[in-house]
Design an enzyme around this catalytic site. Structure first.
Site, short mmCIF file in Angstrom:
data_model
loop_
_atom_site.label_atom_id
_atom_site.label_comp_id
_atom_site.label_asym_id
_atom_site.label_seq_id
_atom_site.Cartn_x
_atom_site.Cartn_y
_atom_site.Cartn_z
N ASP A 12 1.49 -1.31 0.43
CA ASP A 12 -0.15 -0.25 -0.03
C ASP A 12 0.28 1.23 0.53
OD1 ASP A 12 -2.60 1.08 0.79
OD2 ASP A 12 -1.51 1.87 2.73
N SER A 13 0.06 2.43 0.08
CA SER A 13 1.11 3.55 -0.22
C SER A 13 1.95 4.28 1.48
CB SER A 13 -0.35 4.50 -0.28
OG SER A 13 -1.04 4.60 0.45
N CYS A 76 -4.53 -1.51 -2.33
CA CYS A 76 -4.83 0.07 -1.84
C CYS A 76 -5.39 0.12 -3.06
CB CYS A 76 -3.41 0.61 -2.21
SG CYS A 76 -3.39 2.19 -3.43
N GLU A 155 -2.01 8.78 8.29
CA GLU A 155 -0.86 8.87 8.24
C GLU A 155 -0.19 9.26 9.15
OE1 GLU A 155 1.68 7.03 6.22
OE2 GLU A 155 -0.40 6.18 5.15
N CYS A 187 -10.64 2.88 0.29
CA CYS A 187 -9.48 3.53 0.24
C CYS A 187 -9.22 2.75 1.46
CB CYS A 187 -9.10 5.06 0.55
SG CYS A 187 -7.82 4.98 1.91
N HIS A 189 -6.74 2.95 4.58
CA HIS A 189 -6.88 3.64 5.49
C HIS A 189 -8.34 4.02 6.13
CE1 HIS A 189 -2.57 4.71 3.00
NE2 HIS A 189 -2.51 5.61 3.74
N1 DGL Z 1 -4.44 3.02 0.94
C1 DGL Z 1 -4.95 3.54 -0.11
C2 DGL Z 1 -6.45 3.79 -1.15
O1 DGL Z 1 -6.95 2.23 -0.66
C3 DGL Z 1 -4.70 5.00 0.10
C4 DGL Z 1 -3.90 5.70 -1.35
C5 DGL Z 1 -2.78 7.12 -0.99
O2 DGL Z 1 -1.90 7.03 -0.18
O3 DGL Z 1 -3.94 8.42 -1.12
O4 DGL Z 1 -6.34 3.99 -2.28
#
Ligand code: DGL
Length: 268
Positions: A12-13, A76, A155, A187, A189
């Site tokens: 993931d990011s 992600c 984050e 998302c 997150h």
């Molecule tokens: N967890 C990522 C998602 O599901 C987040 C993306 C981001 O870094 O903006 O889209």
């Protein structure tokens, strides 16, 4: 060469994919996992598709070449929305995204067939959710909304401050009078913000995360492809971050509520 005891790669990011990782670890504790959080380059959400594809290919290649993973879970939504097809065409191992499982989970809870989905700007504007919901049921009434700013709060490890609440009030206002009975957290997150989101849109709307359904899909593939771990012991857990590893361990522990003992550095 991979074998049954090779690990599953998940990325993931940043911290979002930990929600998916946890579901995979809970369902199949004897599978080893390698998690890469690309914290240095988050958020992916406002970036162009080409750039996200490049990042996703880089990370997947590293998982395959450096960690010998037998399967990759793109934990992600943003990367799943724009890079999944490219990854599937480049690599031979199974690649699992989070969009199809999320839609499946939402369809199983909605009674009104009127649902919301929230995600990053790139995810929502890609149209990937509209396409997938339409494939499942063309009568579904889908309300899609981008929520820029949520990822940054997570984050920083902030999931419940007044500031994140104010942002949620503002971003989710369009749902206040809409007839949805389920809201897909599109998302990875966002499950960390579930309490705040639920406070704002009301308890009668069911919040759906793709994490559990993705773990079921991984489990199904492991069995179908005869790839499940043969070990009877708990799998090894490797955590890597392209950002500050100590910070990743600290915030990751706070979000996940469990031991992330050691975080290594992953460099693109
Ligand atoms: N967890 C990522 C998602 O599901 C987040 C993306 C981001 O870094 O903006 O889209």
């Amino acid at each position: 060469m991979t074998d049954n005891n090779s690990p599953i790669g998940i990325f993931d990011s940043g911290f979002g994919g930990l929600t998916v990782l946890k579901a995979i670890n809970d369902l199949n504790p004897n599978e080893s996992t390698v998690y890469i959080g690309d914290s240095k380059r988050y958020p992916y959400g406002p970036r162009k598709a080409d750039e996200i594809i490049k990042f996703a290919v880089e990370i997947s290649r590293s998982l395959i070449e450096d960690y010998n993973v037998k399967m990759i879970v793109v934990a992600c939504n943003t990367a799943s929305a724009v890079a999944l097809e490219e990854l599937k065409s480049l690599f031979e191992i199974p690649i699992v995204g989070v969009i199809v499982p999320g839609v499946k989970a939402t369809m199983s809870v909605t009674k009104l067939k009127s649902v919301g989905v929230i995600g990053t700007v790139t995810t929502i504007s890609s149209g990937a959710y509209q396409v997938e919901f339409d494939l499942k049921d063309s009568d579904i009434d889908l309300h899609a909304l981008a929520c820029p700013g949520f990822v940054e709060f997570v984050e920083r490890g902030d999931t419940s401050s007044d500031q994140v609440h104010v942002l949620a009030e503002r971003l989710l206002a369009p749902f206040k009078n809409s007839p949805i009975d389920a809201l897909l957290l599109g998302c990875t997150h966002y499950p960390f913000l579930a309490r705040t989101i639920s406070d704002v849109i009301g308890r009668d709307v069911v919040l759906v995360s793709s994490a559990d359904e993705t773990a079921f899909e991984v489990d199904r593939l492991l069995k179908e492809e005869n790839m499940a771990s043969l070990s009877l012991e708990e799998g090894q857990r490797i955590y890597l971050s392209s950002g500050d590893p100590d910070e990743f361990a600290k915030i990751g522990r706070r979000l996940l509520g469990e031991a992330i003992n050691k975080v290594g550095v992953w460099q693109p």
